[in-house]
Design an enzyme around this catalytic site. Structure first.
Site, PDB file in Angstrom:
ATOM      1  N   ARG A  49     116.816  58.913 -35.048  1.00 43.49           N
ATOM      2  CA  ARG A  49     117.316  59.439 -33.781  1.00 43.49           C
ATOM      3  C   ARG A  49     117.721  60.889 -33.983  1.00 43.49           C
ATOM      4  NH1 ARG A  49     117.535  60.087 -28.368  1.00 43.49           N
ATOM      5  NH2 ARG A  49     119.590  60.749 -27.676  1.00 43.49           N
ATOM      6  N   CYS A  65     126.628  62.162 -18.103  1.00 41.77           N
ATOM      7  CA  CYS A  65     125.375  62.084 -18.854  1.00 41.77           C
ATOM      8  C   CYS A  65     125.290  60.711 -19.516  1.00 41.77           C
ATOM      9  CB  CYS A  65     125.311  63.199 -19.900  1.00 41.77           C
ATOM     10  SG  CYS A  65     126.598  63.070 -21.168  1.00 41.77           S
ATOM     11  N   ASP A 126     115.662  74.219 -21.186  1.00 38.81           N
ATOM     12  CA  ASP A 126     116.022  73.621 -22.478  1.00 38.81           C
ATOM     13  C   ASP A 126     115.824  74.671 -23.562  1.00 38.81           C
ATOM     14  OD1 ASP A 126     116.425  72.059 -24.742  1.00 38.81           O
ATOM     15  OD2 ASP A 126     115.309  70.345 -23.962  1.00 38.81           O
ATOM     16  N   ARG A 128     116.782  74.270 -26.809  1.00 34.19           N
ATOM     17  CA  ARG A 128     116.920  73.694 -28.147  1.00 34.19           C
ATOM     18  C   ARG A 128     115.723  73.987 -29.048  1.00 34.19           C
ATOM     19  NH1 ARG A 128     118.276  67.634 -26.417  1.00 34.19           N
ATOM     20  NH2 ARG A 128     116.728  68.244 -24.838  1.00 34.19           N
ATOM     21  N   LYS A 154     110.210  66.201 -28.176  1.00 33.48           N
ATOM     22  CA  LYS A 154     110.637  66.040 -29.567  1.00 33.48           C
ATOM     23  C   LYS A 154     109.469  65.571 -30.432  1.00 33.48           C
ATOM     24  CE  LYS A 154     115.471  64.828 -28.566  1.00 33.48           C
ATOM     25  NZ  LYS A 154     116.500  63.753 -28.658  1.00 33.48           N
TER      26      LYS A 154
END
EC number: 3.5.4.25
Length: 199
Positions: A49, A65, A126, A128, A154
């Protein structure tokens, strides 16, 4: 390699005893951690994860969230599996930072969705960087994983970084009346998958 392994210790938790490993980015000195559980030396794909930091959801139990319940559910799944890794990816608020995240919340209180709020503050939807997570897996000598995620981005980035994702394991938990618009926006605008099947 963007970061280095700097410290580790045992971390007993409600779900079981993990090893916590600290990493520091070479250029920024930003810190990330990985929690590992069980024997990871075999050839089977490791249940993994990547959990992006969310102070409000993870520590303050926000219902805006699904992050907090995703974190606890992932740790439970890993211990039930008997082995696995949770990378705690310290890029708060899709990497806009905590204070900007609070500003984004204020915009959402006045009608913006989660993507519009980031864009109003001058950020991409986003921000990230998941290549950091690929480097963490490489430092752990992990090449092949089963990824607990609803976010296909991802998988794409990990595959490009030479981490083989053999399976997407859905993590669909935590929907409530206060976050339903947020989750719908993630599906509509960010491509998150809230189906039981990989598409």
């Amino acid at each position: 390699m963007q970061l280095k392994r700097v410290a580790e210790a045992k971390l007993p938790t409600f779900w079981g005893d993990f090893l916590i490993i600290g990493f520091k980015e070479n250029q920024t000195e930003h810190n990330h951690i990985a929690l590992t559980y069980g024997d990871l030396t075999g050839s089977n794909p490791v249940l993994t994860r990547i959990h992006s930091e969310c102070l409000t959801g993870d520590a303050l139990f926000s219902s805006r969230c699904d992050c907090g319940i995703q974190l606890s559910t992932a740790l439970r799944y890993i211990t039930e599996e008997g082995q696995g890794i949770l990378i705690y990816h310290r890029q708060e608020g899709r990497n806009i930072g905590l204070l900007n995240k609070i500003r984004a919340y204020s915009l959402q209180d006045h009608g913006a969705d989660t993507v519009e709020a980031n864009q109003c503050l001058g950020f991409n939807a986003d921000e990230r960087d998941f290549t950091v997570c690929a480097d963490i897996l490489k430092l752990l000598n992990i090449q092949t994983i089963r990824l607990l995620t609803n976010n296909p981005q991802k998988i794409e980035i990990l595959n490009k970084s030479h981490i083989i994702v053999t399976e997407r394991v859905p993590l669909i938990v935590g929907r409530n009346p206060k976050n339903s618009k947020y989750l719908d926006t993630k599906a509509l605008k960010l491509g998150h998958l809230f189906s039981s099947y990989y598409k």
